[in-house]
Design an enzyme around this catalytic site. Sequence first.
Site, PDB file in Angstrom:
ATOM      1  N   PHE A   1      18.883  79.804-112.857  1.00 47.73           N
ATOM      2  CA  PHE A   1      19.908  79.000-113.584  1.00 47.73           C
ATOM      3  C   PHE A   1      20.789  79.903-114.509  1.00 47.73           C
ATOM      4  O   PHE A   1      21.405  79.652-115.461  1.00 47.73           O
ATOM      5  CB  PHE A   1      19.242  77.897-114.609  1.00 47.73           C
ATOM      6  CG  PHE A   1      18.129  77.191-114.182  1.00 47.73           C
ATOM      7  CD1 PHE A   1      18.341  76.472-112.845  1.00 47.73           C
ATOM      8  CD2 PHE A   1      16.998  77.017-114.864  1.00 47.73           C
ATOM      9  CE1 PHE A   1      17.255  75.794-112.320  1.00 47.73           C
ATOM     10  CE2 PHE A   1      16.057  76.389-114.221  1.00 47.73           C
ATOM     11  CZ  PHE A   1      16.069  75.854-112.974  1.00 47.73           C
ATOM     12  N   CYS A   2      21.194  81.149-113.844  1.00 44.91           N
ATOM     13  CA  CYS A   2      22.018  82.206-114.494  1.00 44.91           C
ATOM     14  C   CYS A   2      21.667  82.446-115.977  1.00 44.91           C
ATOM     15  O   CYS A   2      22.408  82.757-116.816  1.00 44.91           O
ATOM     16  CB  CYS A   2      23.255  81.736-114.523  1.00 44.91           C
ATOM     17  SG  CYS A   2      24.171  81.517-112.767  1.00 44.91           S
ATOM     18  N   ALA A   3      20.322  82.261-116.213  1.00 46.24           N
ATOM     19  CA  ALA A   3      19.919  82.614-117.456  1.00 46.24           C
ATOM     20  C   ALA A   3      18.439  83.247-117.190  1.00 46.24           C
ATOM     21  O   ALA A   3      17.289  82.904-117.745  1.00 46.24           O
ATOM     22  CB  ALA A   3      19.581  81.299-118.358  1.00 46.24           C
TER      23      ALA A   3
END
Length: 453
Positions: free
Chosen positions: A375-377
Site C-alpha cells: 500500500f505504498c507504506a
Amino acid sequence: MSVSTAASDQSVRAPLPVLGRDVTVPLVTGGEVTYAALDYAASAPALQRVWDDVAAYAPYYGSVHRGAGYLSQLSTDLFENARATVAEFLDCRPDDQLIFTRSTTDSLNLLAAVLPAGCQVFVFETEHHASLLPWKDAEVSYLDAPRTPAQAVATLEAALAGRDGHGPALVCVTGASNVTGELWPVRELAAAAHAHGARIVLDAAQLAPHHPVSVRDLDVDWVAFSGHKLYAPFGTGVLAGRADWLRAAEPYLAGGGASRTVTRRADGGVAVEWHETAARHEAGSPNVIGAYAVASACKALTEAGFDTLVARERHLIEKVRAGLAEVPEVRVLSLFGDDAPRVGVLSFVVEGWNSSHFAAALSAEYGIGVRDGLFCAHPLVRTLLGGDPQSQGECGAPEAAPGEKSLNAIRVSFGAGTPDEHVDRFVTAVKKLVRDGAQWHYHTENGRCVPTT
C-alpha cells in the site's frame, strides 16, 4: 474484461450516489454480478453530482487566465471560484494560499521544494510514501512507529526537543492511515510542533473524504489532499496553508502563468519577476476541470453533512469488523488497538493464505475489488506484520522486496458511495473463502495474481 451496466436497487442505500454503482462484471465461475468497489483508499469512484457538474460545464470549456473571450473569462471565474470553495471547505485562514496540484504526492513534493535552507523535517515511518520520501534535500529524522496516539505525541516532542539549532523545522503527519484507517492526534501533534518552533503539514488524503478538515481548528500550517480520493476525477490535488515559504521560494515549475514579467537583459539573458500569488507555483495551463470537480465534491460532502456521513461510515466499519472477528484465521492490522477511531479503511491478513491470492479470489469469484500488497507504506506494513511470512499460496505479492514474496496484506476501504450490500457480500465472501477455499486456480502473471484460464 468486458463490463456492462444493470439496475441495482441496493445502490440507493448509499447517501451519495457514485458512478459505476450499477456496473456488472463477469465471474470466473460463470455469470455476472454487480461490482463491489471496496478500494476507495486508492481511488474513490466519482460522485454522480461531480460528473453532472463537469458535464454541464464542458461545452463552456476555455483557456484559463489572460483570455479575452467569453468562454475564457467564464472558465477563469470558475477556476478561481473553485479555489475559494475548496479554501472554505478546508476552513483556511484569510491569508493562506491554496494551490492546485496534481495530487497529494505532487503537493508534498511542492512543499519540499520550497523549504527554507537548513530546514529539518520530522516524519514518522508509518507515513505513506508520498509523505515519507519527498524530503531528499532536507535533514530528515524518521520517527519510529508509535503504538498509541499519546506515544506519537511524546515521540515527536522528544525528537523536536533534541533537534540541533533553532532553524526552520517541519513535521509531516497523516490524518488517517491509508493502511489501518486509524485517526492520528493531529491537533496535539500540531501543538507539540508549534511549542518547539516547528511547522506542520497534514496529509489529509485519507481524512478529507471521511471527516471535516479545518486548518484553523487543527492549527496546521499546511494541508494536502487529492481529488481522486475525494470522489473527484481528473487528477487534481490541493496544497493549502501559510504563504510565506511559498512566496519566498523559486517557482515549483518555471513557465507561463508563474511569471509576471520576462525581459531581456543586456548580457543576453532574461530577467523574470515571478507572481507572489498561488500562480507562482501553478505554471502552465491549469486543470480547470479537475479543480471544478474537486470544488463540486467539496460542496456535495458539505451539503450531505459530515455528521451524517461519519455516522453511516461507522455503521459500515462495525459491520466489517464484526464480520471479520467471526473468522479466527483473520488478523486485522492496527497500530493503536482495536478500539481506535478510524475511517473506512481496514487491512488484514488471513492465516494459510497469501494476500494476493485471497484478493484475486475475491475479485474473480465474487466481483469484489480490494487491494493487496504493501500500500505504498512499506515500512508501516512490515512493522504491522512483524516480518512474519504468509503461506505462499498460488501467487506472490506484487510489491514485496526480493526474499519477501509472502509479506503483504489485504485492504478493504469504503465511503459515502458504498451500499450495505457491498459490505455484506465482502464479509460473506471472506467467510466462504476461508471455510471452503478458492473455487479456481490462480497463477502469477506480470507481477499480479490472476485466474488460470
